[in-house]
Design a protein around this motif. Structure first.
Motif, PDB file in Angstrom:
ATOM      1  N   GLY A 157       0.805  -1.214   0.000  1.00 17.44           N
ATOM      2  CA  GLY A 157       0.000   0.000   0.000  1.00 17.44           C
ATOM      3  C   GLY A 157       0.834   1.256   0.000  1.00 17.44           C
ATOM      4  N   GLY A 158       2.054   1.148  -0.526  1.00 12.47           N
ATOM      5  CA  GLY A 158       2.918   2.316  -0.626  1.00 12.47           C
ATOM      6  C   GLY A 158       3.680   2.662   0.632  1.00 12.47           C
ATOM      7  N   ILE A 159       3.595   1.822   1.664  1.00 12.31           N
ATOM      8  CA  ILE A 159       4.342   2.090   2.895  1.00 12.31           C
ATOM      9  C   ILE A 159       5.243   0.901   3.232  1.00 12.31           C
ATOM     10  N   LYS A 160       6.339   1.202   3.893  1.00 13.32           N
ATOM     11  CA  LYS A 160       7.266   0.157   4.325  1.00 13.32           C
ATOM     12  C   LYS A 160       6.785  -0.408   5.651  1.00 13.32           C
ATOM     13  N   ILE A 161       6.722  -1.731   5.715  1.00 15.15           N
ATOM     14  CA  ILE A 161       6.272  -2.423   6.916  1.00 15.15           C
ATOM     15  C   ILE A 161       7.430  -3.253   7.448  1.00 15.15           C
ATOM     16  N   GLU A 162       7.716  -3.109   8.732  1.00 16.29           N
ATOM     17  CA  GLU A 162       8.805  -3.883   9.338  1.00 16.29           C
ATOM     18  C   GLU A 162       8.415  -5.355   9.401  1.00 16.29           C
ATOM     19  N   HIS A 163       9.254  -6.180   8.794  1.00 15.66           N
ATOM     20  CA  HIS A 163       9.033  -7.631   8.789  1.00 15.66           C
ATOM     21  C   HIS A 163      10.356  -8.286   8.420  1.00 15.66           C
ATOM     22  N   GLU A 164      10.552  -9.528   8.833  1.00 20.70           N
ATOM     23  CA  GLU A 164      11.830 -10.183   8.564  1.00 20.70           C
ATOM     24  C   GLU A 164      12.018 -10.566   7.099  1.00 20.70           C
ATOM     25  N   ARG A 165      10.940 -10.540   6.313  1.00 19.05           N
ATOM     26  CA  ARG A 165      11.034 -10.831   4.882  1.00 19.05           C
ATOM     27  C   ARG A 165      10.216  -9.812   4.105  1.00 19.05           C
ATOM     28  N   GLY A 166      10.615  -9.605   2.870  1.00 18.75           N
ATOM     29  CA  GLY A 166       9.867  -8.732   1.974  1.00 18.75           C
ATOM     30  C   GLY A 166       9.414  -9.520   0.761  1.00 18.75           C
ATOM     31  N   LEU A 167       8.758  -8.842  -0.162  1.00 19.59           N
ATOM     32  CA  LEU A 167       8.247  -9.508  -1.351  1.00 19.59           C
ATOM     33  C   LEU A 167       9.264  -9.445  -2.482  1.00 19.59           C
ATOM     34  N   ALA A 168       9.463 -10.572  -3.144  1.00 25.15           N
ATOM     35  CA  ALA A 168      10.409 -10.677  -4.253  1.00 25.15           C
ATOM     36  C   ALA A 168       9.734 -10.230  -5.539  1.00 25.15           C
ATOM     37  N   GLY A 169      10.458  -9.460  -6.325  1.00 25.57           N
ATOM     38  CA  GLY A 169       9.925  -9.033  -7.611  1.00 25.57           C
ATOM     39  C   GLY A 169      10.881  -8.092  -8.299  1.00 25.57           C
ATOM     40  N   HIS A 170      10.557  -7.758  -9.537  1.00 22.52           N
ATOM     41  CA  HIS A 170      11.388  -6.866 -10.342  1.00 22.52           C
ATOM     42  C   HIS A 170      11.355  -5.445  -9.776  1.00 22.52           C
ATOM     43  N   SER A 171      10.165  -5.022  -9.327  1.00 21.68           N
ATOM     44  CA  SER A 171       9.992  -3.707  -8.705  1.00 21.68           C
ATOM     45  C   SER A 171      10.096  -3.893  -7.193  1.00 21.68           C
ATOM     46  N   ASP A 172       9.447  -3.030  -6.425  1.00 22.07           N
ATOM     47  CA  ASP A 172       9.401  -3.236  -4.973  1.00 22.07           C
ATOM     48  C   ASP A 172       8.401  -4.322  -4.589  1.00 22.07           C
ATOM     49  N   ALA A 173       7.671  -4.860  -5.573  1.00 21.06           N
ATOM     50  CA  ALA A 173       6.761  -6.007  -5.417  1.00 21.06           C
ATOM     51  C   ALA A 173       5.564  -5.718  -4.505  1.00 21.06           C
ATOM     52  N   ASP A 174       5.102  -4.485  -4.484  1.00 18.68           N
ATOM     53  CA  ASP A 174       3.947  -4.101  -3.662  1.00 18.68           C
ATOM     54  C   ASP A 174       2.677  -4.686  -4.279  1.00 18.68           C
ATOM     55  N   VAL A 175       2.279  -5.873  -3.803  1.00 17.56           N
ATOM     56  CA  VAL A 175       1.137  -6.577  -4.394  1.00 17.56           C
ATOM     57  C   VAL A 175      -0.157  -5.774  -4.307  1.00 17.56           C
TER      58      VAL A 175
END
Length: 159
Positions: free
Chosen positions: A23-41
């Motif tokens: 949703g356009g914000i960074k959320i603290e978590h031990e893993r992020g989403l993999a993708g070509h962009s920032d992967a914001d599903v």
């Protein structure tokens, strides 16, 4: 009045060493989403819903992952460009309704900030952006915490 409805869906794998953007914000978590962009599903599902409603194909058509121009790009930029494309076709946003499916992290505390961020990009009232979070009750790839998925529907109307 010319009204059109669009539907979007996106999913990405969770991966160590990546930041989690939703949703356009960074959320603290031990893993992020993999993708070509920032992967914001969440944003990607909205982009597909908007593009579909305006009969403008999909996010991969406009922002291909084969292009270095979009590598690690902030998805807020993609959303802004997507909205410009539908405005050029004479449409404006009615509303958006999104459901994000994730076991972890719990997303409800972040929803108001996501709504504000998206409303600012789309030049609309926060009340036009509905975001809901759910789990998949430990079933499937979301339930096994392998990834996160998002579904979006949008209503657009001729200006």
């Amino acid at each position: 009045m010319d009204l059109r409805i669009g539907f979007g869906y996106d999913m990405h794998r969770l991966q160590k060493g990546r930041e989690l953007w939703l949703g356009g914000i960074k959320i603290e978590h031990e893993r992020g989403l993999a993708g070509h962009s920032d992967a914001d599903v969440l944003i990607h599902a909205i982009c597909d819903a908007l593009l579909g409603a305006a009969n403008q194909r999909d996010i991969g058509f406009h922002f291909p992952d084969s292009s270095g121009e979009y590598e690690d790009i902030d998805s807020k930029i993609l959303l802004k460009e997507t909205y410009r494309l539908i405005q050029e076709k004479g449409y404006q946003l009615g509303n958006i309704d999104v459901t994000v499916c994730a076991e972890q992290p719990k997303l409800n505390p972040y929803i108001p900030q996501m709504q504000q961020t998206l409303a600012a990009i789309l030049e609309t009232d926060v009340d036009n952006i509905s975001i809901k979070a759910t789990t998949s009750e430990k079933m499937g790839f979301v339930g096994r915490e392998e990834g996160i998925a998002a579904y979006a529907v949008t209503l657009i109307r001729k200006k």
